[in-house]
Design an enzyme around this catalytic site. Structure first.
Site, PDB file in Angstrom:
ATOM      1  CG  LEU A   1       0.409   6.907  -6.935  1.00 12.09           C
ATOM      2  CD1 LEU A   1      -0.325   6.715  -8.254  1.00 12.09           C
ATOM      3  CD2 LEU A   1       0.640   8.393  -6.659  1.00 12.09           C
TER       4      LEU A   1
ATOM      5  CG  ASP B   1       9.075   7.811   5.326  1.00 13.39           C
ATOM      6  OD1 ASP B   1       9.775   6.862   4.941  1.00 13.39           O
ATOM      7  OD2 ASP B   1       7.854   7.910   5.107  1.00 13.39           O
TER       8      ASP B   1
ATOM      9  CG  ASP C   1     -10.771   2.792   0.036  1.00 17.09           C
ATOM     10  OD1 ASP C   1     -10.430   2.581  -1.148  1.00 17.09           O
ATOM     11  OD2 ASP C   1     -10.625   1.953   0.935  1.00 17.09           O
TER      12      ASP C   1
HETATM   13  P1  AMP Z   1      -1.584   2.449   1.472  1.00 18.62           P
HETATM   14  O1  AMP Z   1      -1.615   3.758   2.210  1.00 18.62           O
HETATM   15  O2  AMP Z   1      -0.381   2.263   0.640  1.00 18.62           O
HETATM   16  O3  AMP Z   1      -1.898   1.264   2.351  1.00 18.62           O
HETATM   17  O4  AMP Z   1      -2.793   2.527   0.434  1.00 18.62           O
HETATM   18  C1  AMP Z   1      -4.105   2.544   0.909  1.00 18.62           C
HETATM   19  C2  AMP Z   1      -5.031   2.980  -0.204  1.00 18.62           C
HETATM   20  O5  AMP Z   1      -4.886   2.123  -1.344  1.00 18.62           O
HETATM   21  C3  AMP Z   1      -6.477   2.847   0.198  1.00 18.62           C
HETATM   22  O6  AMP Z   1      -6.940   4.026   0.778  1.00 18.62           O
HETATM   23  C4  AMP Z   1      -7.159   2.595  -1.110  1.00 18.62           C
HETATM   24  O7  AMP Z   1      -7.685   3.816  -1.570  1.00 18.62           O
HETATM   25  C5  AMP Z   1      -6.084   2.177  -2.080  1.00 18.62           C
HETATM   26  N1  AMP Z   1      -6.363   0.889  -2.718  1.00 18.62           N
HETATM   27  C6  AMP Z   1      -6.149  -0.359  -2.255  1.00 18.62           C
HETATM   28  N2  AMP Z   1      -6.562  -1.284  -3.139  1.00 18.62           N
HETATM   29  C7  AMP Z   1      -7.037  -0.592  -4.213  1.00 18.62           C
HETATM   30  C8  AMP Z   1      -7.620  -0.952  -5.473  1.00 18.62           C
HETATM   31  N3  AMP Z   1      -7.799  -2.233  -5.814  1.00 18.62           N
HETATM   32  N4  AMP Z   1      -8.008   0.040  -6.306  1.00 18.62           N
HETATM   33  C9  AMP Z   1      -7.847   1.338  -5.976  1.00 18.62           C
HETATM   34  N5  AMP Z   1      -7.308   1.741  -4.814  1.00 18.62           N
HETATM   35  C10 AMP Z   1      -6.915   0.796  -3.939  1.00 18.62           C
END
Ligand code: AMP
Length: 291
Positions: A100, A39, A174
């Site tokens: 993000l 990465d 989250d």
């Molecule tokens: P990833 O590590 O890319 O899978 O992102 C995971 C994070 O995305 C989770 O911890 C959530 O906080 C965030 N997430 C997913 N859906 C939403 C949403 N609709 N609004 C805000 N944050 C989100």
């Protein structure tokens, strides 16, 4: 594999699991070539002034202490797609990519090369994350370790697992739960504000580092799914040419979208990342080279 083990301390949340996965696959598929796609690879072209820390140079020579950056496969993928959508060669563009997710990082991609990124020697530096602190005064950790009599392991856990969104909000790592609570819980509101403010600061820094910006990309769980976070980050960035259309932003959930206003100088995109595709392409290329 021994060399890989030496890298565990650089990414303690990831590398041990990756090594276990490779070992398991090697047992089941002994005749299949195994390729590790790092990465960090996309950030390998970073100039020395961006990767060196203000420490004695001997630390770099002795221990390889420098910025490596992570999420490279994602920054690579979304910057390529952004160039494709703009319809110009990436070699002519200045792109800021904001990955993000639970882990978060931002990169300055100039002429197709990552010239700076917010994660550093480990994935701990930079943006506020779900459970990681991101940037802080390094003296703070020495102070806390002394006051709380923490071991190295406990200090590491504090910074990597109990900080960031969960640390400030006291509620959750989250972002959905933090946003839901922000209206009624001042710590959740502070976590959200601080998260967006930090991303905004880096956008300004990377626009300065590249001498301008043509596109801003949001990706990963929060970047792809949260109009509120995108809007809070982009607020007051009109001076850079970043202007987001409210309706387009609100409609952009988990799929490609150009969310900029008609006349914005900078294109702001939501681009779902596809790290698996980059890994598959790199693997194919390496296996073909080897054979
Ligand atoms: P990833 O590590 O890319 O899978 O992102 C995971 C994070 O995305 C989770 O911890 C959530 O906080 C965030 N997430 C997913 N859906 C939403 C949403 N609709 N609004 C805000 N944050 C989100």
């Amino acid at each position: 594999m021994g060399e890989f083990r030496n890298l565990i301390e650089l990414a303690p949340l990831h590398n041990p699991h990756n090594i276990r996965g490779i070992n398991a696959c090697m047992k089941k598929l002994p005749d299949v070539p195994m390729v590790a796609v790092f990465d960090t690879a996309f950030h390998a072209g970073m100039p020395p002034h961006a990767y060196i820390y203000g420490l004695p140079y001997v630390m770099y020579k002795k221990y390889g202490i420098r910025r490596y950056g992570f999420h490279g496969t994602s920054h690579h993928y979304v910057s390529d797609i952004a160039a494709e959508k703009i319809g110009k060669p990436i070699s002519e563009l200045k792109i800021i990519t904001a990955h993000l997710g639970n882990g978060a990082s931002i990169a300055a991609v100039q002429n197709g090369t990552s010239v700076d990124t917010s994660m550093g020697f480990t994935p701990l530096e930079g943006l506020l994350m779900g459970t990681r602190s991101g940037d802080l005064d390094p003296a703070i950790i020495l102070h806390i370790m002394a006051r709380e009599e923490l071991t190295l392991h406990e200090a590491n856990t504090l910074l990597n697992k109990h900080s960031g969104l969960v640390g400030i909000s006291g509620l959750s790592s989250d972002m959905r739960e933090v946003i839901d609570a922000a209206d009624t819980n001042s710590n959740a509101s502070l976590a959200l504000d601080s998260y967006c403010y930090r991303v905004k600061k880096y956008i300004g820094a990377y626009a300065a580092a590249m001498g301008g910006v043509d596109a801003l990309v949001f990706t990963a769980g929060i970047g792809e799914n949260s109009p509120i976070v995108r809007q809070m980050i982009c607020e007051k960035l009109q001076f850079l040419g970043i202007e987001v259309n409210e309706t387009k932003n609100n409609d952009a959930i988990a799929s490609y979208a150009d969310i900029s206003t008609e006349n914005a100088r900078v294109k702001t995109f939501v681009i779902p990342t596809n790290e698996e595709l980059v890994i598959a392409r790199d693997t194919k290329q390496i296996v073909e080279q080897e054979t």
